[in-house]
Scaffold this active site. Structure first.
Site, short mmCIF file in Angstrom:
data_model
loop_
_atom_site.label_atom_id
_atom_site.label_comp_id
_atom_site.label_asym_id
_atom_site.label_seq_id
_atom_site.Cartn_x
_atom_site.Cartn_y
_atom_site.Cartn_z
CB CYS A 161 -1.00 0.22 1.48
SG CYS A 161 -1.71 -1.51 1.20
NE ARG A 193 4.59 2.40 -1.70
CZ ARG A 193 5.23 0.95 -1.35
NH1 ARG A 193 6.67 0.79 -1.71
NH2 ARG A 193 4.82 -0.14 -0.70
CD1 TRP A 239 -2.66 -4.43 -4.57
CD2 TRP A 239 -1.70 -6.02 -3.12
NE1 TRP A 239 -2.20 -5.69 -4.77
CE2 TRP A 239 -2.09 -6.98 -4.31
CE3 TRP A 239 -1.74 -6.50 -1.90
CZ2 TRP A 239 -2.12 -7.89 -4.65
CZ3 TRP A 239 -1.53 -8.17 -2.02
CH2 TRP A 239 -1.20 -8.48 -2.95
CG ASN A 297 2.90 -1.18 3.12
OD1 ASN A 297 2.04 -2.22 2.36
ND2 ASN A 297 4.06 -0.90 2.72
N GLY A 298 1.41 -3.41 5.48
CA GLY A 298 2.34 -4.87 5.61
C GLY A 298 0.92 -5.93 5.77
CD GLU A 343 10.23 -8.45 -18.68
OE1 GLU A 343 9.77 -7.60 -18.25
OE2 GLU A 343 10.06 -9.54 -17.89
CE LYS A 387 7.48 -5.75 -18.63
NZ LYS A 387 7.39 -7.19 -17.36
CD GLU A 418 3.79 -7.73 -15.49
OE1 GLU A 418 4.53 -7.38 -14.10
OE2 GLU A 418 5.05 -7.21 -16.32
CG HIS A 461 10.24 -32.43 -23.81
ND1 HIS A 461 10.85 -33.66 -23.73
CD2 HIS A 461 11.31 -31.66 -25.00
CE1 HIS A 461 11.19 -33.71 -24.39
NE2 HIS A 461 12.35 -32.48 -24.96
CE LYS A 506 8.17 -0.18 -10.38
NZ LYS A 506 8.01 -0.08 -12.32
#
Length: 608
Positions: A2, A27, A74, A100-101, A481, A485, A488, A504, A603
């Site tokens: 957060c 965040r 969040w 936050n946590g 990557e 992207k 996401e 495979h 983030k």
């Protein structure tokens, strides 16, 4: 994950809180809230959704003041509801706080409080914390916070308003980041330096267990036992323009376009006379470097994929036994780490919970620990033996782009530096590679300039639901990557795979509905990757080939061709990742997705 902001000063606190929350919305953006202290009365406003929704309500009520705290959430404990939004208050209304946590033992604490008659209105661990604080407080705030920390297990950054204290607020930090900002007649507390840039460049980083009192007149800090501390004040070298869109429609697109400058900045001052020189930043002796036998690189997400790219360069240019690991796995299993190990921890924010925990494991076993991060005063940077900074500037888009480029740049510099110190690379070869490294910023910028072709490709494939990304050697992590992207920001199912592993399992998924994006620069594995394209084409999959300028052979293999300038095989990831970033961006744009704030993501992952 957060975002927290606290302010006291002469400015309108509503403006400062809203501005800080907007700058830290990456965040968390499930809900948002703020609390103002007006005389001896709290004004608390909470709303589901983005900061913009909260702003409508706050401005509609005409709230103002000089002291307050804000939070963008969040969700962890409890769903996305107004009741679970922050700030949370105790039953008596003496305290409000933002958090936050994650409090790991909150259920035990909640049962204890309920047995004493406390009632709860939310499902959050945060409400348990504020209730417990109210029980502990008997007139001495510092002592109450010392005692509170003894009862809490987990990670937390807390910012607390007390109804009978109009002169400021208190902060507590363990496991989750908190930064204090020092101004003239005003002071701040935030989760991220980016929120401070419009107001001050003078910051203090709270350490594990630190308690701070933030008032109009100054900052006071104690350790977890209540002993006074005087931490250093740091001057931030970031500029406020770095956290503005600068005319781009999204931060992600701006940051993709900044990647040439990022490579240039990462190299600056680290190359001298045709060779890499990191001696100003790494005070390593020849004996120390010679004593290392293994090199562990530990990271999460995009940082992990940058590390996989670097693993190939390190294996090529050094004689070290190199392994790359996901931080959440590394920290929870038996690892063979000792004084003969150089352990490198890669984290954009330097606050990634699993990476920090993994570093503590490695350091505890005697490894020499190096951080590669974008934030000078981050927890990770403060805890390791040495640090190499990305020099990428703040990255606001949740999907990492320019920091991936910066991480590769710094990891490659490290690889070349270690290669020379350990005799794994000749002076002539290093000079040749450094010359090509110096050319990369221009080639990166030339690749970014080809955006229009990626926009057209996205138009064709934006409605597909599945993609397979393939690559070999240096291109395998790029395929991973690229798939990440697309997942996401577009919410499209995409898998990155080693091209040689296609038979495979993944080949069973292929048909005319599943495009295959193959990263195939002109490298030593080119012909083998061509055979994988043929296998996919035989299953009727549309083929998108990402190759090198002038490769006419691909025309007979692929339905669509994207090319990048030539570079040495080892440096191809710096160029081939860019079209994949742009493709993901334009697919997301056509699908109407929130590109800078994709759903369910934040983030910086500061909780486990």
């Amino acid at each position: 994950m957060c975002g927290i902001v606290g302010y006291i000063g002469e400015r309108d606190v509503v403006d400062v809180l809203l501005d800080g929350m907007r700058r830290m919305e990456y965040r968390g953006y499930d809900s948002a809230g703020m609390a103002l202290l007006d005389g001896d009365r709290f004004e608390v406003v909470r709303e589901i959704g983005r900061v913009a929704e909260l702003e409508k309500v706050v401005l509609g009520r005409g709230l103002t003041g000089r002291l307050g705290i804000g939070h963008t959430r969040w969700a962890t404990h409890g769903g996305v509801t107004v009741e679970n939004a922050h700030p949370q208050s105790d039953g008596s209304g003496r305290f409000v706080l933002v958090h936050n946590g994650i409090i790991e033992n909150y259920l035990d604490l909640k049962e204890e409080l309920e047995a004493q008659g406390d009632q709860f209105l939310s499902q959050t661990d945060t409400e348990v914390v504020v209730h417990y604080l109210a029980r502990l407080y008997s007139g001495d705030m510092l002592q109450a916070l010392v005692e509170l920390q003894k009862r809490l297990r987990g990670s937390y950054a807390l910012v607390i308003l007390r109804r009978d204290d109009p002169d400021g607020f208190f902060c507590v930090r363990r496991g989750s980041p908190l930064v204090l900002g020092s101004g003239e007649g005003e002071n701040f507390c935030v989760s991220d330096v980016a929120a401070l840039l419009p107001y001050t460049r003078k910051v203090l980083y709270l350490e594990e267990g630190d308690i701070a009192q933030v008032s109009r007149g100054g900052l006071r800090i104690w350790d977890e036992e209540g002993t006074v501390k005087v931490p250093p004040v740091h001057e931030v070298d970031w500029d406020v323009s770095m956290v503005d869109k600068g005319g781009y429609s999204h931060f992600m697109l701006k940051e993709i376009n900044e990647q040439g400058a990022v490579v240039r900045s990462s190299l600056k001052g680290r190359i001298e006379g045709g060779r890499v020189d990191l001696s100003d930043e790494l005070q390593w002796t020849a004996e120390t470097v010679a004593s290392w036998r293994s090199l562990h690189i530990v990271a999460c997400g995009t940082s992990y994929y940058a590390s996989l790219v670097a693993e190939r360069a390190l294996s090529r240019w050094t004689d070290l036994d190199v392994r790359v690991d996901i931080a959440s796995e590394y920290r929870h299993r038996t690892v063979r780490t000792d004084a003969k190990t150089l352990a490198v921890f890669v984290s954009q924010s330097g606050e990634t919970a699993d990476t920090i925990a993994a570093q503590r494991v490695a350091r505890g076993l005697g490894a020499h620990c190096l951080a590669i991060t974008n934030v000078r005063g981050s927890t990770l940077a403060r805890e390791v033996h040495d640090t190499l900074l990305l020099k990428a500037g703040p990255e606001i888009g949740v999907a990492a782009t320019k920091t991936f480029m910066g991480q590769m740049s710094v990891l490659y510099l490290l690889a070349l530096y270690l290669g020379r110190l350990r005799g794994g690379i000749t002076a002539a070869e290093e000079s040749r590679l450094v010359e090509e490294l110096n050319q990369l910023p221009y080639k990166v910028e030339a690749t970014v300039a080809r955006e229009e072709s990626l926009s057209e490709l996205a138009r064709i494939y934006a409605e597909r639901r599945d993609f397979l990304f393939l690559g070999r050697g240096y291109s395998f992590p790029v395929a991973l990557e690229g798939a990440l992207k697309l997942k996401e920001i577009s919410y499209v199912h995409a898998e990155g795979y080693a091209a040689g592993e296609m038979k495979h399992g993944p080949i069973a998924l292929l048909d005319e509905k599943v495009p295959v994006i193959t990263v195939i620069p002109r490298d030593s594995l080119y012909e083998k990757t061509l055979s994988n394209i043929l296998e996919a084409k035989a299953r009727k999959s549309p083929i998108i080939a990402l190759g090198t300028d002038g490769d006419d052979l691909l025309k007979s293999y692929a339905d669509h061709i994207i090319t990048v300038p030539w570079t040495d095989e080892a440096f191809t990831p710096f160029l081939t990742v860019i079209p994949l970033q742009l493709f993901a961006y334009h697919v997301a744009k056509r699908r109407g997705c929130d590109i800078d704030k994709p759903r369910n993501l934040a983030k910086s992952v500061t909780v486990e």
